[in-house]
Design an enzyme around this catalytic site. Structure first.
Site, PDB file in Angstrom:
ATOM      1  N   LYS A 174      -6.004   1.068  -2.288  1.00 58.60           N
ATOM      2  CA  LYS A 174      -4.826  -0.009  -2.457  1.00 58.60           C
ATOM      3  C   LYS A 174      -3.935  -0.463  -1.038  1.00 58.60           C
ATOM      4  CE  LYS A 174      -2.369   1.942  -6.550  1.00 58.60           C
ATOM      5  NZ  LYS A 174      -1.593   2.690  -7.127  1.00 58.60           N
ATOM      6  N   ARG A 187      -6.493   8.897  -9.519  1.00 62.42           N
ATOM      7  CA  ARG A 187      -7.438   7.817 -10.055  1.00 62.42           C
ATOM      8  C   ARG A 187      -8.120   7.042  -8.977  1.00 62.42           C
ATOM      9  NH1 ARG A 187      -5.141   3.177 -11.211  1.00 62.42           N
ATOM     10  NH2 ARG A 187      -5.698   1.488 -13.344  1.00 62.42           N
TER      11      ARG A 187
END
Lengths: 220, 286
Positions: free
Chosen positions: B221, B255
């Site tokens: 991210k 995740r």
């Protein structure tokens, strides 16, 4: 006397010290804004600096109000902290000498309410108005608000209006359009429009490194 | 913890592999958009040790509109195929829409991963009706598929996150979702800038202390990219470092894009925590 000069500066939180990280990507813009405000204040010999920026409500703030920069880090913001836009304006205000007034305008203020505040702020000693406001934040695919195809022509018109000191154009900015284009500085620009009629506009710089239009403008 | 048909020990650390049926997601850029390619990825991540697959049909960032029919079309067939081919695998679907949730649960999904923090309030009812698990994320109430812009919190960020996820968990409970099937997720970078995400990450133990199992979605991210100044294809090391710290602080589900690497990190941390024996210890012991 009245508003004899105005400077428009950007409103990015990353202008605040420490928020942009070690690289401090807006350091150069911060310095140019500071210089522009200082030069303009000195050249015009103003006795009062008024900062106007959007916030939750329309009100004045103590000049020594605490920083609210923690809202972009831990969220542990002290009571009475300045709205970000006003804090950015305070950072650019020349230190020492003269009166400093910090004022927020509600983000959802109508153009009429902005005009009313602008006229009130104009009533005073020889004043430099520091208006904290950006153009749209929807200029590219990677912009915060993603790409809106009409953002670029809108930004061009905004730059032209600041370059020309075109107060009717600023007063006519449509709140709904500004909201759609993620342009949060609209109320402050409409305060400027009412507070500083008849000044000669100059667009000092315009850039959008992150898809948000940053403008530096001087009206004298 | 129970995720649909599957039950796990209280200290299990689970790897949830991202499988995108999207042409435009930020990391894989459409590599598994075709259903067969997506299925190949599922087979691969199972081999690499994934416990869960998280199937998504809409990328998180702004972009081309994907309506309900299109999203259903992208994910339901794949869910059914995975359900058939890998009965031991937990199937999660990344969606905020109740209509999509209904369709995927009917096709065999075990988990509804609501990355957009309850934007569709009916999603919890779908989870309850199908006895599926739900991931309760914090986004601060933003519209799905929007980027944070000058988002600020005038209160402690962890208090804000806890209010969001605990409120969501209570809504799920009230709607009838099983207590053991509710998971909370701070939602790294969703409605948050990098400073916010870092603060939440370093204080993840406060989420763990609530007793709800914590899911973290860290993989490649922007907060990793901005912390290390790395483009999207060079964020694995930062992701794994954050994974290790999150595991140490007690997160339960990860995740991720890179399954094998994550599995190794989690095994290492589990052993450091004393929850897993070393694989082979003979040095100095023979």
């Amino acid at each position: 006397m009245s508003v004899v000069a105005a400077v428009v500066v950007p409103a990015a939180p990353a202008l605040l010290p420490g928020i942009g990280g070690a690289a401090d990507p807006l350091a150069d813009l911060r310095e140019r804004a500071r210089q522009l405000v200082l030069e303009t204040a000195v050249t015009k010999g103003v006795t009062r600096v008024v900062v106007i920026g959007a916030g939750e409500s329309t009100r004045t703030w103590p000049t020594d109000a605490p920083s609210g920069a923690a809202r972009f880090t831990t969220g542990r913001v002290p009571d009475g902290a300045l709205p970000t836009d006003v804090e950015i304006g305070r950072m650019f205000a020349p230190s020492g000498g003269g009166e400093l007034v910090l004022h927020s305008i509600a983000s959802d203020a109508t153009p009429q309410e902005c005009a009313q505040l602008g006229r009130e702020l104009a009533d005073g000693p020889s004043t430099l108005l520091v208006c904290v406001a950006d153009g749209p934040a929807t200029l590219t695919d990677k912009a915060p608000g993603h790409l809106q195809l009409d953002a670029a022509p809108f930004a061009l018109e905004l730059a032209d209006a600041l370059a020309a000191g075109d107060t009717p154009a600023l007063a006519a900015l449509d709140p709904a359009t500004c909201e759609r284009l993620w342009m949060r500085g609209r109320p402050a620009l409409q305060v400027l429009a009412a507070a500083a009629p008849g000044l000669r506009g100059e667009l000092v710089s315009e850039e959008a490194p992150f898809g948000v239009q940053y403008l530096l403008a001087r009206w004298v | 913890m129970r995720l649909g048909r599957h039950t796990f020990a209280d200290d299990a650390m689970l790897v949830m592999a991202i499988v995108n049926r999207t042409p435009d997601s930020f990391y894989d850029k459409g590599a598994t958009f075709a259903e067969d390619k997506a299925m190949e990825r599922v087979d691969l991540v199972v081999e690499q040790g994934a416990d869960i697959v998280d199937i998504g049909g809409v990328k998180a960032a702004p972009g081309g509109e994907v309506d309900v029919a299109e999203e259903v079309d992208r994910v339901v067939g794949l869910v059914a195929r995975v359900h058939e081919a890998h009965p031991q695998l937990v199937i999660s679907v990344d969606t905020w829409r109740a209509e999509v949730g209904e369709a995927v649960c009917a096709a065999g999904a075990d988990v509804l991963n609501d990355a957009w923090g309850g934007a569709d309030p009916a999603l919890v009812d779908v989870a309850a009706r199908h006895d599926a698990a739900i991931i309760c994320t914090h986004t601060g109430g933003v519209e799905p598929r929007t980027r944070p812009f000058r988002t600020g919190f005038d209160r402690d960020i962890m208090a804000e996150v806890l209010d969001g996820v605990l409120g969501y968990a209570e809504r799920a409970l009230a709607a009838g979702v099983a207590r053991e099937s509710i998971v909370i997720d701070p939602a790294h970078d969703f409605g948050k800038n990098t400073h916010h995400t870092l603060e939440v990450t370093r204080r993840l133990d406060e989420m763990v202390d609530t007793g709800w199992p914590v899911l973290v979605s860290l993989s490649n991210k922007d907060f990793v990219g901005e912390t290390l100044d790395k483009p999207v294809d060079q964020r694995l090391i930062g992701t794994l470092a954050t994974t290790a710290v999150s595991a140490w602080l007690g997160a339960r589900i990860y995740r991720v894009h890179e399954v094998a690497e994550t599995r190794q990190v989690l095994d290492m941390v589990a052993t450091l925590r004393g929850e897993r024996p070393p694989a082979r210890t003979i040095r100095g012991l023979a």
